[in-house]
Design an enzyme around this catalytic site. Sequence first.
Site, PDB file in Angstrom:
ATOM      1  N   ASP A  72      50.323  55.154  47.236  1.00 58.64           N
ATOM      2  CA  ASP A  72      49.202  54.266  47.534  1.00 58.64           C
ATOM      3  C   ASP A  72      47.981  54.767  46.773  1.00 58.64           C
ATOM      4  O   ASP A  72      47.194  55.568  47.267  1.00 58.64           O
ATOM      5  CB  ASP A  72      48.944  54.236  49.042  1.00 58.64           C
ATOM      6  CG  ASP A  72      48.036  53.081  49.447  1.00 58.64           C
ATOM      7  OD1 ASP A  72      47.544  52.364  48.553  1.00 58.64           O
ATOM      8  OD2 ASP A  72      47.822  52.894  50.656  1.00 58.64           O
ATOM      9  N   VAL A  73      47.844  54.290  45.528  1.00 58.87           N
ATOM     10  CA  VAL A  73      46.804  54.785  44.623  1.00 58.87           C
ATOM     11  C   VAL A  73      45.743  53.727  44.318  1.00 58.87           C
ATOM     12  O   VAL A  73      44.655  54.050  43.843  1.00 58.87           O
ATOM     13  CB  VAL A  73      47.429  55.314  43.316  1.00 58.87           C
ATOM     14  CG1 VAL A  73      48.368  56.483  43.611  1.00 58.87           C
ATOM     15  CG2 VAL A  73      48.178  54.221  42.554  1.00 58.87           C
ATOM     16  N   LYS A  74      46.072  52.462  44.514  1.00 55.81           N
ATOM     17  CA  LYS A  74      45.144  51.327  44.338  1.00 55.81           C
ATOM     18  C   LYS A  74      44.357  51.395  43.038  1.00 55.81           C
ATOM     19  O   LYS A  74      43.144  51.171  43.014  1.00 55.81           O
ATOM     20  CB  LYS A  74      44.197  51.204  45.533  1.00 55.81           C
ATOM     21  CG  LYS A  74      44.907  50.863  46.840  1.00 55.81           C
ATOM     22  CD  LYS A  74      43.909  50.598  47.963  1.00 55.81           C
ATOM     23  CE  LYS A  74      44.600  50.252  49.263  1.00 55.81           C
ATOM     24  NZ  LYS A  74      45.273  51.411  49.882  1.00 55.81           N
ATOM     25  N   ARG A  75      45.049  51.662  41.948  1.00 62.19           N
ATOM     26  CA  ARG A  75      44.382  51.684  40.651  1.00 62.19           C
ATOM     27  C   ARG A  75      44.012  50.264  40.245  1.00 62.19           C
ATOM     28  O   ARG A  75      44.640  49.298  40.653  1.00 62.19           O
ATOM     29  CB  ARG A  75      45.276  52.316  39.589  1.00 62.19           C
ATOM     30  CG  ARG A  75      45.713  53.753  39.889  1.00 62.19           C
ATOM     31  CD  ARG A  75      44.551  54.657  40.236  1.00 62.19           C
ATOM     32  NE  ARG A  75      44.973  56.047  40.344  1.00 62.19           N
ATOM     33  CZ  ARG A  75      44.430  56.937  41.157  1.00 62.19           C
ATOM     34  NH1 ARG A  75      43.455  56.582  41.966  1.00 62.19           N
ATOM     35  NH2 ARG A  75      44.849  58.183  41.169  1.00 62.19           N
TER      36      ARG A  75
END
Length: 289
Positions: free
Chosen positions: A95-98
């Site tokens: 879950d990095v939401k780049r």
Amino acid sequence: MIIDKLYKSVEEKGFVCVGLDTSMDYIPENIKNMSSSVEDIVFEYNRQIIDATYDITGVYKVQIAYYEAMGIEGLKAYSRTLKYLRDKNCISIGDVKRGDIANTAKEYAKAHFTGDFEVDFITLNPYMGYDSITPYMEYLKNGDKGVFVLLRTSNPGAKDIEYLEYNNEPMYYTIGDNIYKMAQEIIGECGYSSLGFVVGGTYSEEAKEIRERYENSFFLIPGYGAQGGKAEDIRLYLNDFNGGVVNSSRGIITAYKKVEGGEKKFQECTRDAVLKMRKDIYGEEKLQG
């Protein structure tokens, strides 16, 4: 394709996604006392959660912010956790939401689809434009990686932007429609695409339309439990309890805190929390069947 592997995992182990949002505040004292190393403590906590739940959990979501906040040792624990999940043949979501573009996005893709931080799926934010998604498509077309793009999230602030009217409907539908077209290039044998959506489970009003509109999109569904998502709402986003995974983080990984003497029964409490969530969403009829 990775989406077929995820579909099969949900079919066999259930739709629960355990969120490893690991904070030092969540870790039992007896685990903290095992080492003076932050890396070792965090990894041991995660390992015990995984060992207690991997046979009843479809996928694990590891929220990188918690590990970044602990510095280098936290990121080492993040990497070790991902390797341990691979060794257990478990599926991982970073879950990095780049949400960047061009060469920067290519480097993010390389960082999270290969090397020390390699995961099976990552989360992306599309609000810089669709060219913030395209640099990842090479990995998706190869079949072994997937993406969940933010569509309609579970936080109250979602209405600040995602719900703004555009083409006589909420803006998230326009974004969703265009990404959905991209997703049709990478459909697995299970009938779902490796390019899916993050769809918050806290608003039930649009659930039926979202599920029908994006019929072959796999959903990552946050919002259950602590954020207010109810079982009857969550079911609307699933197709016969597949086609999506339902995330719970604190409700599972800190469940021991609600039980007297829970620290000594940490793994048991963790497993019980997953089983309770499954029972709540499946319902008695499905479990008995």
